[in-house]
Design an enzyme around this catalytic site. Structure first.
Site, PDB file in Angstrom:
ATOM      1  N   VAL A 133      34.121 -20.507 -11.211  1.00  0.00           N
ATOM      2  CA  VAL A 133      33.944 -19.372 -12.122  1.00  0.00           C
ATOM      3  C   VAL A 133      34.189 -18.032 -11.443  1.00  0.00           C
ATOM      4  O   VAL A 133      34.338 -17.019 -12.120  1.00  0.00           O
ATOM      5  CB  VAL A 133      32.547 -19.401 -12.763  1.00  0.00           C
ATOM      6  N   LYS A 134      34.184 -17.990 -10.122  1.00  0.00           N
ATOM      7  CA  LYS A 134      34.500 -16.790  -9.324  1.00  0.00           C
ATOM      8  C   LYS A 134      33.812 -15.541  -9.858  1.00  0.00           C
ATOM      9  O   LYS A 134      34.435 -14.479 -10.018  1.00  0.00           O
ATOM     10  CB  LYS A 134      36.012 -16.592  -9.242  1.00  0.00           C
ATOM     11  N   ARG A 135      32.527 -15.628 -10.094  1.00  0.00           N
ATOM     12  CA  ARG A 135      31.782 -14.479 -10.588  1.00  0.00           C
ATOM     13  C   ARG A 135      31.481 -13.513  -9.445  1.00  0.00           C
ATOM     14  O   ARG A 135      31.347 -13.908  -8.293  1.00  0.00           O
ATOM     15  CB  ARG A 135      30.482 -14.930 -11.247  1.00  0.00           C
TER      16      ARG A 135
END
Length: 309
Positions: A104-106
């Site tokens: 998700v690379k938040r």
């Protein structure tokens, strides 16, 4: 959860993760046709086709692998129906006892970062209940905002015994525009790796930290350096296969115990039936092609590790 991941890697003898990153171009025509007949040429129909595609692959490979990594963007492009397919995929993988790494690379700060952490790894208080949303086991996180962006994830991980993989040196060609910039003679990614080790010391499993790192297979010499910088961090290694990484490039990502790294392949596995090497599999046999690609990947990595001993 890091302990479970390691146990499953030992059991399967497969330090690999299958990236469930479907696009409609990967989905065989017979699945698209069936979903469109039921739901029309709509986002709901497209999302159903993606879900059916994922299910076929999961059913074919779950006994061979320890983990999967669905990339949420591939589902978000289909809107709410795509997120439903993402949720079905996560839940079904858990039914198959697979570890789920939510790609998700938040990256944000404060209450926003905390909300991302709760959405993907934690629980939300709803009246008298504590409820999970997506409920992955790990999530990928961008460290660009520093500790303010990471700490909310660490807090949730400690509470839920889950983990994160922090972007350190990514596999894409332009990653060096920022990640390779020198600070006092050392590349930025080394400083990020040192912070990963510091953050990880706050949340340890039996032998490895719940805080891992993403280091691409396309930069094997970086893997050698980062293995020393982060001895207790599990390294998630993207870039195998379609991006050019191969087993021989990966030996330095592992520790002497044969652990410490898990290698991702996405389209090299889920779209294997479209590759010349697996052309003898029909589109209807796409899941069998994916299984063979997993077996070939396991053999490639194991062979490289054995030769390196």
């Amino acid at each position: 959860m890091i302990n479970k991941l390691i146990e499953k890697i030992k059991k399967t003898k497969a330090p690999i993760v299958v990236g469930l990153d479907p696009t409609l171009s990967f989905v065989p025509e017979h699945l698209l046709k069936a979903s469109y007949q039921e739901y029309g040429e709509t986002l709901e129909g497209a999302a159903d086709a993606v879900w059916q595609f994922n299910k076929g692959i999961i059913d074919s490979v779950y006994d061979l692998i320890p983990a999967v990594k669905p990339q949420i963007a591939m589902y978000e492009q289909l809107g709410v129906e795509g997120l439903k397919a993402f949720q079905k995929t996560v839940d079904y993988c858990h039914e198959k006892d697979l570890v789920v790494i939510g790609d998700v690379k938040r990256g944000d700060i404060g209450s926003t970062s905390a909300a991302y952490a709760v959405a993907h790894l934690g629980k939300l208080t709803v009246g008298s209940k504590r409820l999970s949303a997506f409920d992955e086991d790990f999530a990928t996180v961008n460290p660009y905002l520093g500790t303010d962006g990471i700490q909310p994830f660490l807090d949730v991980c400690k509470e839920e015994k889950k983990g994160i993989f922090i972007l350190v040196k990514t596999s894409n060609p332009s990653s060096g525009e920022f990640q390779d910039q020198l600070i006092d003679g050392r590349p930025l990614y080394e400083y990020v790796g040192e912070k990963v080790a510091q953050w990880g010391a706050q949340h340890m499993g039996d032998d490895y930290s719940y805080v891992g790192a993403v280091v691409g297979a396309t930069y094997p010499q970086v893997g050698r350096v980062m293995r020393r910088v982060m001895p207790k961090a599990y390294i998630l290694v993207p870039g195998y296969g379609a991006q050019g990484g191969k087993g021989a490039d990966l030996v330095h990502y592992f520790n002497e115990d044969g652990l410490g790294a898990i290698v991702n392949s996405s389209r090299g596995i889920i779209a294997a039936y479209q590759q010349e090497q697996y052309a003898h599999f029909s589109p209807e046999g796409y899941a069998d092609a994916s299984r063979q690609a997993v077996l070939d990947m396991i053999a490639d990595i194991d062979g490289a590790l054995q030769r390196a001993k």
